[in-house]
Write an enzyme that holds these catalytic residues in place. Structure first.
Site, PDB file in Angstrom:
ATOM      1  CB  ALA A  90      -0.687  -0.145   1.026  1.00  0.00           C
ATOM      2  NE  ARG A 103      13.285   5.001   1.016  1.00  0.00           N
ATOM      3  CZ  ARG A 103      13.790   3.618   2.462  1.00  0.00           C
ATOM      4  NH1 ARG A 103      14.627   3.535   2.285  1.00  0.00           N
ATOM      5  NH2 ARG A 103      12.593   2.932   2.607  1.00  0.00           N
ATOM      6  CE  LYS A 161       8.463  -0.103  -1.851  1.00  0.00           C
ATOM      7  NZ  LYS A 161       9.588   0.390  -0.655  1.00  0.00           N
ATOM      8  CG  ASP A 177       9.714  -3.252  -0.261  1.00  0.00           C
ATOM      9  OD1 ASP A 177       9.657  -4.892  -0.327  1.00  0.00           O
ATOM     10  OD2 ASP A 177       9.758  -2.602  -0.279  1.00  0.00           O
ATOM     11  NE  ARG A 234       3.293  -1.055 -36.909  1.00  0.00           N
ATOM     12  CZ  ARG A 234       2.439   0.226 -38.389  1.00  0.00           C
ATOM     13  NH1 ARG A 234       2.958   0.619 -39.716  1.00  0.00           N
ATOM     14  NH2 ARG A 234       1.251   0.463 -37.503  1.00  0.00           N
ATOM     15  CE1 TYR A 250       2.350  -0.672 -43.577  1.00  0.00           C
ATOM     16  CE2 TYR A 250       1.383   0.198 -45.191  1.00  0.00           C
ATOM     17  CZ  TYR A 250       1.523   0.020 -44.084  1.00  0.00           C
ATOM     18  OH  TYR A 250       1.138  -0.630 -43.401  1.00  0.00           O
TER      19      TYR A 250
HETATM   20  C1  UD1 Z   1      10.336  -3.859   6.946  1.00  0.00           C
HETATM   21  C2  UD1 Z   1      10.615  -3.868   8.172  1.00  0.00           C
HETATM   22  C3  UD1 Z   1      11.928  -4.946   8.582  1.00  0.00           C
HETATM   23  C4  UD1 Z   1      12.593  -5.279   7.034  1.00  0.00           C
HETATM   24  C5  UD1 Z   1      11.929  -4.652   5.324  1.00  0.00           C
HETATM   25  C6  UD1 Z   1      12.566  -5.474   4.826  1.00  0.00           C
HETATM   26  C7  UD1 Z   1       8.348  -3.447   9.132  1.00  0.00           C
HETATM   27  C8  UD1 Z   1       8.060  -2.182  11.169  1.00  0.00           C
HETATM   28  N1  UD1 Z   1       9.123  -2.952   8.587  1.00  0.00           N
HETATM   29  O1  UD1 Z   1      10.572  -1.969   6.639  1.00  0.00           O
HETATM   30  O2  UD1 Z   1      11.998  -4.763   9.322  1.00  0.00           O
HETATM   31  O3  UD1 Z   1      14.200  -5.272   7.505  1.00  0.00           O
HETATM   32  O4  UD1 Z   1      11.172  -4.465   5.607  1.00  0.00           O
HETATM   33  O5  UD1 Z   1      12.051  -4.752   3.273  1.00  0.00           O
HETATM   34  O6  UD1 Z   1       7.494  -4.016   9.086  1.00  0.00           O
HETATM   35  N2  UD1 Z   1       3.244  -1.499   4.012  1.00  0.00           N
HETATM   36  C9  UD1 Z   1       2.418  -1.175   3.267  1.00  0.00           C
HETATM   37  N3  UD1 Z   1       1.178  -0.368   4.189  1.00  0.00           N
HETATM   38  C10 UD1 Z   1       1.927   0.299   5.699  1.00  0.00           C
HETATM   39  C11 UD1 Z   1       3.296   0.618   5.445  1.00  0.00           C
HETATM   40  C12 UD1 Z   1       4.049   0.164   4.728  1.00  0.00           C
HETATM   41  O7  UD1 Z   1       1.266  -2.011   3.001  1.00  0.00           O
HETATM   42  O8  UD1 Z   1       1.129   0.933   6.234  1.00  0.00           O
HETATM   43  C13 UD1 Z   1       3.736  -2.550   2.370  1.00  0.00           C
HETATM   44  C14 UD1 Z   1       4.514  -1.145   2.231  1.00  0.00           C
HETATM   45  O9  UD1 Z   1       4.026  -0.992   0.426  1.00  0.00           O
HETATM   46  C15 UD1 Z   1       5.927  -2.458   1.776  1.00  0.00           C
HETATM   47  C16 UD1 Z   1       5.820  -3.531   2.531  1.00  0.00           C
HETATM   48  O10 UD1 Z   1       4.759  -3.119   3.089  1.00  0.00           O
HETATM   49  O11 UD1 Z   1       5.020  -2.879   0.233  1.00  0.00           O
HETATM   50  C17 UD1 Z   1       7.437  -2.694   3.899  1.00  0.00           C
HETATM   51  O12 UD1 Z   1       6.947  -1.184   4.214  1.00  0.00           O
HETATM   52  P1  UD1 Z   1       8.738   0.078   3.885  1.00  0.00           P
HETATM   53  O13 UD1 Z   1       7.775   0.549   4.409  1.00  0.00           O
HETATM   54  O14 UD1 Z   1       8.931  -0.449   2.935  1.00  0.00           O
HETATM   55  O15 UD1 Z   1       9.238  -0.806   5.187  1.00  0.00           O
HETATM   56  P2  UD1 Z   1      10.763  -0.640   5.226  1.00  0.00           P
HETATM   57  O16 UD1 Z   1      11.145   0.284   6.401  1.00  0.00           O
HETATM   58  O17 UD1 Z   1      11.090  -1.287   4.349  1.00  0.00           O
HETATM   59 MG    MG Z   2      10.969  -1.914   2.278  1.00  0.00          MG
END
Ligand code: UD1
Ligand code: MG
Length: 476
Positions: A11, A16, A23, A104, A335, A368
């Site tokens: 979500a 970044r 993303k 991700d 094409r 063509y």
């Molecule tokens: C998270 C983990 C971290 C781990 C890392 C691995 C937690 C608190 N931290 O951190 O320990 O090392 O992933 O990549 O879990 N997302 C949602 N809703 C939200 C927040 C996040 O759907 O409210 C989704 C994001 O879209 C993403 C995934 O969860 O696909 C991870 O979120 P992200 O913000 O990247 O977490 P990190 O800080 O990387």
């Molecule tokens: Mg992450």
């Protein structure tokens, strides 16, 4: 895998990336990051996949539909724990186990996911967590272990002190859970941390409080735990998956002349004994048969190239079909809906669009062909053009079997040429030509003897030619 559902957390916006696109919608080998995560879950045998989406979810429609279409919307991104809670509400009651995946992290492999599920079952644990040992663990949550090796907690980098930051074992964000444990404990999470988010990782401490364990599974290949947070990481993940894709094709019998210089997207298939030369791009849903040669510089997108066909250098194909043993290029362009028959030849600077070219037919130079039905063993001369567009609509040209089309012919469509007909060079064909007949449409040639000598002798001088003596003009 019976009774196992997956929740994919996706979500977040991914600030970044500095992008208007969410993303997980950014492509890796031609498919969204999220697609790779879902396809790993599917390949591991998990049939129900719930996507937790928020930001830019319209961009992810195709991926979601492709994998069953279950979506839980998380309107505000309150953390991974909150996202998991949203996801669990859409998981079917049949699931006894729930796998949580990071949307991700596209480098996870199906067998690692299966090992994670097996480890939780074997340890009769509340959860298992996939970890990785990274030389540079910056940015990840760190796995804190008890002296006997069990997981005691997971601490986010920004919540940890120097001793936490020294830990090289990181949390991948991929877990297998006992469903009941998850359902009982997600509502108990709090947001008491530096980010004021609900951390899914806090479930480790809650498990211990219940007297349960969380078993760690260390990824054999630390690349698998990598999440993508920036364009640099996107490029790194792409190159890792590309190497894996090309490597797997080589293992299955495909020759890459220079494997470091081929670009092959995720869903492309190539049959054994095919040869791919340098700087070739195979894109989208392209399917290459067996014993096919694709020479330098070709770009092939959403096309099928059947057994034994050859694409000569710098040919560009989009949505085309090249049947067995046909030869295309160099510098040909096919094409959408170009369908090149068995053993046919399409040569240099020939463009074909929405046309069927029959078995053994040839268009070898500068042509063509659009909206056409070309029969078998037809010869299309250099410079032939189908005038398929009248400014309003497209029209069809039909050319029967064995027709010989002289060079520099235009077919003003709609027009039909009967089989075995001969079209004289330089024709503009506006009317149907019956079978076996000759069609000509050019003014008869006129010759004016000695015209240059009389009217433009300077041309001869310029070319270094002697000006010939003109015969005396006799009395008229
Ligand atoms: C998270 C983990 C971290 C781990 C890392 C691995 C937690 C608190 N931290 O951190 O320990 O090392 O992933 O990549 O879990 N997302 C949602 N809703 C939200 C927040 C996040 O759907 O409210 C989704 C994001 O879209 C993403 C995934 O969860 O696909 C991870 O979120 P992200 O913000 O990247 O977490 P990190 O800080 O990387
Ligand atoms: Mg992450």
């Amino acid at each position: 895998m019976e009774g196992v559902s997956a929740i994919v957390l996706a979500a977040g916006m991914g600030k970044r990336m500095k992008s208007a696109l969410p993303k997980v919608a950014h492509p890796v080998l031609g498919r969204p990051i999220l697609w790779h995560v879902a396809s790993t879950a599917a390949a591991a045998g998990i049939s129900e996949i719930v996507f937790v989406l928020g930001h830019g979810r319209d961009h992810l429609k195709n991926t979601v539909e492709r994998f069953g279409g279950r979506v839980a919307v998380q309107e505000r991104q309150l953390g991974t724990g909150d996202a998991a809670r949203a996801g669990l509400s859409a998981v079917s009651p049949k699931a006894k186990e729930v796998v949580i995946l990071c949307g991700d992290a596209p480098l996870l492999r199906p067998r690692t996911l299966r090992a994670l599920i097996a480890a939780r079952r074997k340890g009769k644990a509340a959860a298992s967590v996939l970890t990785g040992i990274l030389p540079d663990p910056a940015g990840y949550g760190r796995v804190v272990r008890t002296p006997d090796g069990a997981v005691s907690r997971i601490v986010e980098e920004r919540d940890g002190d120097a001793s936490i930051r020294r830990i090289q074992e990181v949390n991948s964000g991929t877990y297998a859970f006992d469903r009941k444990f998850l359902a009982r404990n997600l509502p108990r999470l709090t947001d008491v941390n530096t980010q004021r988010e609900f951390y899914l990782t806090d479930l480790v401490v809650q498990a211990l409080q219940e007297g349960k364990v969380v078993v760690p599974v260390v990824a054999g290949n630390p690349d698998e735990v990598r999440g993508i947070n920036s364009r640099r990481e996107l490029a790194e993940a792409t190159s890792i998956l590309l190497r894996a894709k090309v490597g797997a094709l080589m293992d299955s019998g495909v020759t890459f002349v220079d494997p470091g210089r081929a670009y092959v997207e995720a869903e492309v298939s190539v049959g054994a004994d095919s040869t791919i030369e340098p700087n070739v791009s195979l894109l989208g849903t392209t399917r290459i048969g067996r014993g096919v040669t694709i020479q330098t510089g070709c770009v092939v997108e959403n096309s099928s190239v059947e057994d034994g066909a050859r694409l000569l250098p710098y040919s560009v194909l989009t949505g085309a079909r090249v049947r067995k043993g046909a030869i295309v290029g160099p510098f040909a362009r096919l094409r959408p809906e170009a369908d090149i028959g068995e053993g046919a030849h399409i040569g240099n600077f020939v463009e074909v669009k929405k046309s069927r070219i029959g078995k053994g037919s040839k268009a070898n130079h500068l042509a063509y062909i659009g909206d056409s039905l070309v029969g078998k063993k037809v010869n299309i001369g250099a410079g032939t053009i189908t005038c398929n567009y009248d400014g309003i609509a497209k029209h069809t040209t039909v050319i029967g079997d064995g027709v010989f089309v002289g060079s520099d012919t235009q077919f003003v469509a709609p027009v039909t040429i009967g089989k075995g007909a001969l079209i004289g060079a330089g024709a503009t064909i506006t009317k149907d030509v019956p079978p076996y007949s000759l069609a000509l449409s050019r003014a008869e040639q006129k010759v004016l003897a000695d015209w240059v000598t009389r009217k433009k002798p300077e041309l001869l001088t310029k070319a270094g030619l002697k000006i010939p003596k003109l015969p005396k003009e006799g009395p008229k």
